[in-house]
Write a protein that holds these residues in place. Structure first.
Motif, PDB file in Angstrom:
ATOM      1  N   PHE A  71       0.776  -1.252  -0.116  1.00 44.13           N
ATOM      2  CA  PHE A  71      -0.157   0.146   0.090  1.00 44.13           C
ATOM      3  C   PHE A  71       0.871   1.339  -0.019  1.00 44.13           C
ATOM      4  N   ALA A  72       0.837   2.328  -0.966  1.00 44.78           N
ATOM      5  CA  ALA A  72       1.335   3.528  -0.904  1.00 44.78           C
ATOM      6  C   ALA A  72       0.270   4.631  -0.722  1.00 44.78           C
ATOM      7  N   THR A  73       0.403   5.366   0.358  1.00 40.78           N
ATOM      8  CA  THR A  73      -0.630   6.157   0.757  1.00 40.78           C
ATOM      9  C   THR A  73      -0.039   7.578   0.832  1.00 40.78           C
ATOM     10  N   PRO A  74      -0.726   8.611   0.010  1.00 40.15           N
ATOM     11  CA  PRO A  74      -0.455   9.985   0.379  1.00 40.15           C
ATOM     12  C   PRO A  74      -1.147  10.229   1.400  1.00 40.15           C
ATOM     13  N   GLU A  75      -0.925  11.627   1.850  1.00 40.96           N
ATOM     14  CA  GLU A  75      -1.749  11.973   2.978  1.00 40.96           C
ATOM     15  C   GLU A  75      -2.716  13.363   2.622  1.00 40.96           C
ATOM     16  N   TYR A  76      -3.974  13.038   2.703  1.00 43.25           N
ATOM     17  CA  TYR A  76      -4.746  13.952   2.228  1.00 43.25           C
ATOM     18  C   TYR A  76      -5.645  14.682   3.592  1.00 43.25           C
ATOM     19  N   ALA A  82      -9.313   8.910  -0.774  1.00 40.44           N
ATOM     20  CA  ALA A  82     -10.651   8.394  -1.373  1.00 40.44           C
ATOM     21  C   ALA A  82     -10.630   7.159  -2.276  1.00 40.44           C
ATOM     22  N   VAL A  83      -9.393   7.382  -3.123  1.00 38.67           N
ATOM     23  CA  VAL A  83      -9.276   6.330  -4.080  1.00 38.67           C
ATOM     24  C   VAL A  83      -8.716   5.157  -3.529  1.00 38.67           C
ATOM     25  N   LEU A  84      -7.849   5.230  -2.395  1.00 36.28           N
ATOM     26  CA  LEU A  84      -7.326   3.913  -1.563  1.00 36.28           C
ATOM     27  C   LEU A  84      -8.504   3.334  -0.921  1.00 36.28           C
ATOM     28  N   LYS A  85      -9.281   4.186  -0.268  1.00 35.51           N
ATOM     29  CA  LYS A  85     -10.475   3.814   0.740  1.00 35.51           C
ATOM     30  C   LYS A  85     -11.266   3.192  -0.110  1.00 35.51           C
ATOM     31  N   ASN A  86     -11.848   3.617  -1.178  1.00 30.45           N
ATOM     32  CA  ASN A  86     -12.546   3.099  -2.250  1.00 30.45           C
ATOM     33  C   ASN A  86     -12.268   1.499  -2.752  1.00 30.45           C
ATOM     34  N   ALA A  87     -10.799   1.412  -2.988  1.00 31.44           N
ATOM     35  CA  ALA A  87     -10.402   0.025  -3.241  1.00 31.44           C
ATOM     36  C   ALA A  87     -10.563  -1.021  -2.148  1.00 31.44           C
ATOM     37  N   ILE A  88     -10.162  -0.511  -0.957  1.00 31.10           N
ATOM     38  CA  ILE A  88     -10.159  -1.321   0.245  1.00 31.10           C
ATOM     39  C   ILE A  88     -11.742  -1.682   0.523  1.00 31.10           C
ATOM     40  N   ASP A  89     -12.695  -0.906   0.242  1.00 31.24           N
ATOM     41  CA  ASP A  89     -13.907  -1.041   0.451  1.00 31.24           C
ATOM     42  C   ASP A  89     -14.547  -2.159  -0.618  1.00 31.24           C
ATOM     43  N   TRP A  90     -14.186  -2.059  -1.948  1.00 33.02           N
ATOM     44  CA  TRP A  90     -14.373  -3.271  -2.701  1.00 33.02           C
ATOM     45  C   TRP A  90     -13.787  -4.480  -2.413  1.00 33.02           C
ATOM     46  N   PHE A  91     -12.679  -4.700  -2.134  1.00 33.47           N
ATOM     47  CA  PHE A  91     -12.034  -5.924  -1.795  1.00 33.47           C
ATOM     48  C   PHE A  91     -12.270  -6.211  -0.345  1.00 33.47           C
ATOM     49  N   SER A  92     -12.807  -5.810   0.682  1.00 34.19           N
ATOM     50  CA  SER A  92     -13.164  -6.128   1.823  1.00 34.19           C
ATOM     51  C   SER A  92     -14.650  -6.790   1.945  1.00 34.19           C
ATOM     52  N   ARG A  93     -15.333  -6.899   0.869  1.00 38.61           N
ATOM     53  CA  ARG A  93     -16.643  -7.246   0.769  1.00 38.61           C
ATOM     54  C   ARG A  93     -17.061  -8.479  -0.010  1.00 38.61           C
ATOM     55  N   VAL A  94     -17.860  -9.277   0.377  1.00 39.43           N
ATOM     56  CA  VAL A  94     -18.317 -10.727  -0.426  1.00 39.43           C
ATOM     57  C   VAL A  94     -17.194 -11.660  -0.419  1.00 39.43           C
ATOM     58  N   VAL A 116       2.685  10.232   8.078  1.00 37.80           N
ATOM     59  CA  VAL A 116       2.409   9.375   9.553  1.00 37.80           C
ATOM     60  C   VAL A 116       1.108   9.288   9.841  1.00 37.80           C
ATOM     61  N   LYS A 117       0.190  10.117   9.700  1.00 40.15           N
ATOM     62  CA  LYS A 117      -1.110  10.321  10.105  1.00 40.15           C
ATOM     63  C   LYS A 117      -1.861   9.159   9.042  1.00 40.15           C
ATOM     64  N   ALA A 118      -1.587   9.437   8.030  1.00 39.29           N
ATOM     65  CA  ALA A 118      -2.497   8.704   7.028  1.00 39.29           C
ATOM     66  C   ALA A 118      -2.021   6.895   7.202  1.00 39.29           C
ATOM     67  N   GLN A 119      -0.794   6.590   7.615  1.00 41.08           N
ATOM     68  CA  GLN A 119      -0.482   5.418   7.590  1.00 41.08           C
ATOM     69  C   GLN A 119      -1.120   4.807   8.858  1.00 41.08           C
ATOM     70  N   MET A 120      -1.000   5.717  10.032  1.00 39.99           N
ATOM     71  CA  MET A 120      -1.876   5.004  11.195  1.00 39.99           C
ATOM     72  C   MET A 120      -3.124   4.977  11.021  1.00 39.99           C
ATOM     73  N   GLN A 121      -3.838   5.848  10.286  1.00 41.24           N
ATOM     74  CA  GLN A 121      -5.320   5.344   9.847  1.00 41.24           C
ATOM     75  C   GLN A 121      -5.257   4.307   9.044  1.00 41.24           C
ATOM     76  N   LEU A 122      -4.647   4.254   8.014  1.00 44.04           N
ATOM     77  CA  LEU A 122      -4.607   3.201   7.033  1.00 44.04           C
ATOM     78  C   LEU A 122      -4.436   1.559   7.897  1.00 44.04           C
ATOM     79  N   ARG A 123      -3.349   1.804   8.870  1.00 48.28           N
ATOM     80  CA  ARG A 123      -3.352   0.253   9.674  1.00 48.28           C
ATOM     81  C   ARG A 123      -4.448   0.053  10.408  1.00 48.28           C
ATOM     82  N   GLN A 124      -5.275   1.126  11.011  1.00 49.03           N
ATOM     83  CA  GLN A 124      -6.576   0.882  11.618  1.00 49.03           C
ATOM     84  C   GLN A 124      -7.564   0.286  10.684  1.00 49.03           C
TER      85      GLN A 124
END
Length: 181
Positions: A71-76, A82-94, A116-124
């Protein structure tokens, strides 16, 4: 080792995309890193999850067949994109193809603290039910002030950063190998 990468930036000159492409080239003999086209995914919609678009099926199959996820995350706004969160949502269902999949997180930004902050949230998020990836512990890659550490072609030029990422990739490959054994 087959690694699929989700890059959470769709900007044409994304430092995170450049970082993953640098890693793709540098570690070609150790790992085959395929960048997934998550920027082409439609917005997740529960109404469509049982009959998803073809792009969702294709990416899902690649994640399932992989040995791990990068996972390569920018911090917004102190968060993941949203692009990364959307992908995680698709592949965590069904069909939950990320559960128990080894994962590694990297991030690059122009700020001093990297992502740092984005990665902490991503780990959660990656620890949530349905996602359940196993993130490499103790090997955080925050490339801060990236504009001073990368040339115009996207090569990392800061030797200490390159050496650190070398060690993290080595740790990830060894860790993933032990998990498969």
């Amino acid at each position: 080792m087959k690694i699929v990468a989700m890059v959470g930036s769709n900007r044409s000159e994304s430092y995170n995309m450049k970082l993953v492409k640098f890693m793709q080239s540098r570690y070609a003999g150790k790992a085959d890193i395929e960048i997934l086209p998550i920027d082409q995914l439609p917005f997740y919609n529960q109404d469509d999850e049982l009959n998803p678009p073809e792009i969702v099926k294709e990416i899902r199959a690649k994640i399932k067949a992989s040995d791990g996820i990068l996972f390569a995350t920018p911090e917004y706004n102190a968060s993941i994109s949203a692009v990364l969160k959307n992908a995680i949502d698709w592949f965590s269902r069904v069909e939950t193809v990320m559960v128990n999949k080894p994962a590694m997180i990297v991030g690059a930004s122009m700020g001093a603290m990297g992502t740092v902050k984005a990665q902490m949230q991503l780990r959660q998020i990656l620890n949530a039910p349905g996602v359940g990836t196993l993130t490499l512990p103790g090997n955080e890659v925050f490339v801060g002030s990236v504009q001073n550490k990368m040339d115009d072609e996207g090569n990392l030029t800061d030797e200490s950063t390159v050496q650190f990422i070398d060690s993290v990739i080595s740790n990830f490959i060894n860790w993933t190998g032990k998990m498969e054994a």
